[in-house]
Each structure stands twice: as C-alpha cells, then as structure tokens.
Design a protein around this motif. Structure first.
Motif, mmCIF file in Angstrom:
data_model
loop_
_atom_site.group_PDB
_atom_site.id
_atom_site.type_symbol
_atom_site.label_atom_id
_atom_site.label_comp_id
_atom_site.label_asym_id
_atom_site.label_seq_id
_atom_site.Cartn_x
_atom_site.Cartn_y
_atom_site.Cartn_z
ATOM 1 N N PHE A 13 0.933 -1.339 -0.226
ATOM 2 C CA PHE A 13 0.073 0.107 0.629
ATOM 3 C C PHE A 13 0.292 1.278 -0.470
ATOM 4 O O PHE A 13 0.536 1.940 0.326
ATOM 5 C CB PHE A 13 -1.028 0.092 1.143
ATOM 6 C CG PHE A 13 -1.764 -1.125 0.947
ATOM 7 C CD1 PHE A 13 -2.610 -1.704 0.594
ATOM 8 C CD2 PHE A 13 -1.495 -2.226 2.536
ATOM 9 C CE1 PHE A 13 -3.407 -2.647 0.698
ATOM 10 C CE2 PHE A 13 -2.460 -3.611 2.323
ATOM 11 C CZ PHE A 13 -2.900 -3.754 1.396
ATOM 12 N N VAL A 68 -0.214 4.625 -2.645
ATOM 13 C CA VAL A 68 -1.956 4.267 -2.650
ATOM 14 C C VAL A 68 -2.482 5.478 -1.908
ATOM 15 O O VAL A 68 -1.553 5.463 -0.422
ATOM 16 C CB VAL A 68 -1.647 2.984 -2.555
ATOM 17 C CG1 VAL A 68 -3.102 2.409 -2.648
ATOM 18 C CG2 VAL A 68 -0.687 2.198 -4.119
ATOM 19 N N SER A 69 -2.935 5.685 -2.490
ATOM 20 C CA SER A 69 -3.898 6.491 -1.683
ATOM 21 C C SER A 69 -5.122 5.099 -0.567
ATOM 22 O O SER A 69 -5.159 4.484 -0.960
ATOM 23 C CB SER A 69 -5.134 7.549 -2.497
ATOM 24 O OG SER A 69 -6.061 6.221 -3.004
ATOM 25 N N GLN A 70 -5.382 5.907 0.786
ATOM 26 C CA GLN A 70 -6.586 5.030 1.232
ATOM 27 C C GLN A 70 -7.696 4.572 0.559
ATOM 28 O O GLN A 70 -7.311 3.212 0.803
ATOM 29 C CB GLN A 70 -6.731 5.808 2.460
ATOM 30 C CG GLN A 70 -6.120 6.179 3.526
ATOM 31 C CD GLN A 70 -6.440 7.621 3.979
ATOM 32 O OE1 GLN A 70 -7.210 8.685 3.985
ATOM 33 N NE2 GLN A 70 -6.226 7.224 5.330
ATOM 34 N N SER A 124 -6.433 1.975 -1.862
ATOM 35 C CA SER A 124 -5.666 0.726 -1.552
ATOM 36 C C SER A 124 -6.644 0.069 -1.581
ATOM 37 O O SER A 124 -6.492 -1.925 -1.499
ATOM 38 C CB SER A 124 -5.248 0.660 0.249
ATOM 39 O OG SER A 124 -6.346 1.248 0.931
ATOM 40 N N HIS A 125 -8.057 -0.091 -1.728
ATOM 41 C CA HIS A 125 -8.815 -0.909 -1.596
ATOM 42 C C HIS A 125 -8.776 -2.084 -3.103
ATOM 43 O O HIS A 125 -9.302 -3.362 -3.416
ATOM 44 C CB HIS A 125 -10.436 -0.422 -1.623
ATOM 45 C CG HIS A 125 -10.806 -0.329 -0.624
ATOM 46 N ND1 HIS A 125 -11.167 -1.111 0.828
ATOM 47 C CD2 HIS A 125 -11.179 1.290 0.376
ATOM 48 C CE1 HIS A 125 -12.185 -0.207 1.891
ATOM 49 N NE2 HIS A 125 -11.408 1.016 1.483
#
Lengths: 115, 115, 115, 115
Positions: free
Chosen positions: A44, A47-49, A52-53
């Motif tokens: 992650f 990578v943005s929050q 990350s999904h």
C-alpha cells in the motif's frame, strides 16, 4: 478443539517436523511479526487510502499470503508464551470499551489519551 | 459461526457502534498492524533471546494486550478485504510445505531461496 | 552547504528527475521508513545478539544498502517537512540527557519512565 | 571531521558515559530503528496523504523527535558496524540510478522489478 487451537496445532506440527522450535523465542517471533507486517504494508506504499481497496482486489493471493504469515507467527507466539488469543482479544476489547466510550468516540479517531 | 468469525463479529460491532468503519481501509489497517507489532517488539529490546521468555512471564498482561491488538487489526483487515484467515493460513501452509521440504530444512533457519 | 544538505540535494535531484515528488508525503515516507527498517531487521532474524555482528561482516554490502535506504527516506522526510536533521538530533540529545541522567542510567537499559 | 562523524561522536559520547555500548549490537539496534519508525508512522494513522502534511505542521516538535530517534540509531548502527552512511548512500544512489532509468520511471511509482 477450538478452531484457533486446531490451526495452532497444524503450525506446531509444521514447525516440529523441521526441528525449528529451537529458533522460536518471544524476541525473534516478535521480530518476524514486524517483518511480515512491513511486507503487508509495502503493498500500500504510494497508494491513497481509497485506492488501497483496489490493491487488495488486484493482489488478493499475495496479500492473503502476507496476512497468513502474520497470523502464523501470532499463533506461534501464542504457543510458546501460553497466551490464549481468544482470551487476550476479549479482555482487550473489554478494556477498549472503557477507554473509548461510545458517546465520546463516535465518528472520530482521537486516541483515548486525548479524548 | 466459527470461532474466528465470532471474534470478528465482536470487533465489527465495537467498530460500528463508534462509526469507525470510515477509517478502515487496507492502507491504514496495515499501518496499524505494523505499529502494534512494534509495540510488541519493544518489550524485547536490549534483551537476549533466552531472557525474552522471562520478559513474557513478568509482563504477561501487557504482552497479551499487544497480541490482542495485532489480532484485532488482522481480523479487521479480514473483514474489509473479505479474506478468510483460516483459508489464507491453510493455503500458505501448503505453499510452505513445498518451499521448505522437511529433509532440506530440518534443524536450520535458512530461507527457502537459499536452500 | 553542509554534508547532510549536500546528500539531501542529491536525493532531491534523483527524485525530481523522475517526477516523484508527487508521491512524497509524510504518511508514505514514514511507511517507506518502516518497510526499509524491517528489511534491515530481517538480516538478524533467528540470530543471537552476538552472532548479529558476524551477519554484518558477511553481508556488508546488502546491509549497507538497507541503511542507505532508511537514511535516504529520512532525508526525503526532512526535505518535505522542513525539519533539519542535525537540529532535531541535537535537541533530542539534550532532552535525553535530562531523561537519562548518567548516575541513574549507568550500565542498565531501563526506560526513562521506569528509572 | 565531517558533519555526520561529528554527530556520531556526540552519540557515542552519550552512550559511553552511560556504559550502554554493551547493549549495542546489530540485532537490537535494528529492532530499535523499527520501533522508532513505527512511532513516526503512528502520527499519520487514520490520516489521508494530503492531511499528513498538516499533521507535521501541528506536531512539529514531536515528529522532529521521532526523526531524531531514527537518525540516532542509524548513526549508532554505523558506529558499531563500521559502515559509513555517506558512502552507503552514494553507492545505493548509483545502483538506483541504474534500477530506475529516468525514461522508464518518470511519473509513476512502479517498483524496478516490474518496470
């Protein structure tokens, strides 16, 4: 035998077949947990929050393996220390219920010592 | 419901009562796992491998709480990612059985890529 | 220009040639520092404190690269945050001089809050 | 004496006054670096990449202390291992120049083994 004990006994069997118990002590297993956690975290990085999904969806097998490694060392720690994971979790949850009262904690991530 | 699912549902209940699901994404939960792992590791800093067993005995409750924190975030990761911890562990164990054949791995901690 | 500023400017040049400043924020650089630290730590897993000295001798180039990675991200953090590493270090040393008085700390690794 | 050597000698003096060299070995100093890195990381937990810049502004002294701790242990590792931090950094930068050619790496954070 409970589910967690059953998984733990599989790990112990894997370990003992290889005569690896000699390497297992709290200091090194804690090190191993930190190392595996960092491998999970690496997926992650940059990578943005939100994004990350999607990283999880695209790399499900690799990420699942990282989780397994952390879980395996957690079970190994439980085995050599005699600390029961379910008991530990339930007692900590009890404590957190007091540290983070619903009315004070709702909707924000403030740490308990700043509530 | 399996033992692990039951524990996970307790954590989800704790989280949702506080409206904390908004903070849970793979990037941050991985960060949390790393942070909690380092707190466990701190108990064994400047301590030998042998002496680390005694540290556990003397600080059982604190160390049990650190394990609980790591386990809790592992379950939270499992919840938001849909990765089943038992499945992940059993599949990884299968892989490790191949990466670390008993006859080659017995009695030493050499990493699979150097066997 | 001081030695540290000179090294920092080399890293900034490397970063900017690749248009990577967009990825640099305190959250991700901290993640990167944790990840690189775990890679350093991995060299000493399952190894005793004494034997860890020999690990350094045998793997000097690899370990030197891990240190470089951590140092590089520390300098990158310094760059984006405007925190000067020498100043930060000297001020922390001042604080630690008070937290760990020589007469109370000599010869044991007790944490300041337990002195 | 170079700036880095001067800072290192201050740390060595601090350490030796307390008779703490006995605790310093590569395994434990690596552990300490991981622990301090996680303390830095904790400042940015549950915070977005963008918002992490503001966290630095609001908590500059605390974050500066975390950086200092990591830097201090990096210097301690350099001292006991005889690895020179400037040399290590410059050599790693040279390697990264080859691993990440500007034309292939510009504008994206793809790891070298996936370029």
């Amino acid at each position: 035998m409970s589910q967690i004990d059953r998984l733990k006994s599989k790990l112990v069997e894997f370990r003992d077949k290889r005569d690896w118990k000699q390497f297992h002590n709290p200091k090194d297993i804690s090190q191993a947990i930190s190392i595996e956690s960092a491998e999970l975290l690496e997926h992650f990085l940059w990578v943005s929050q939100e994004a990350s999904h999607e990283v999880v969806i695209k790399n499900k097998e690799e990420i699942s393996d990282e989780l397994a490694d952390i879980f395996a060392y957690l079970l190994s720690f439980s085995d050599i220390s005699g600390i029961d994971l379910e008991e530990a979790l339930l007692r900590k949850l009890e404590k957190n219920n007091k540290k983070y009262p619903v009315e004070k904690s709702k909707g924000h991530a403030t740490k308990y010592d700043k509530l």
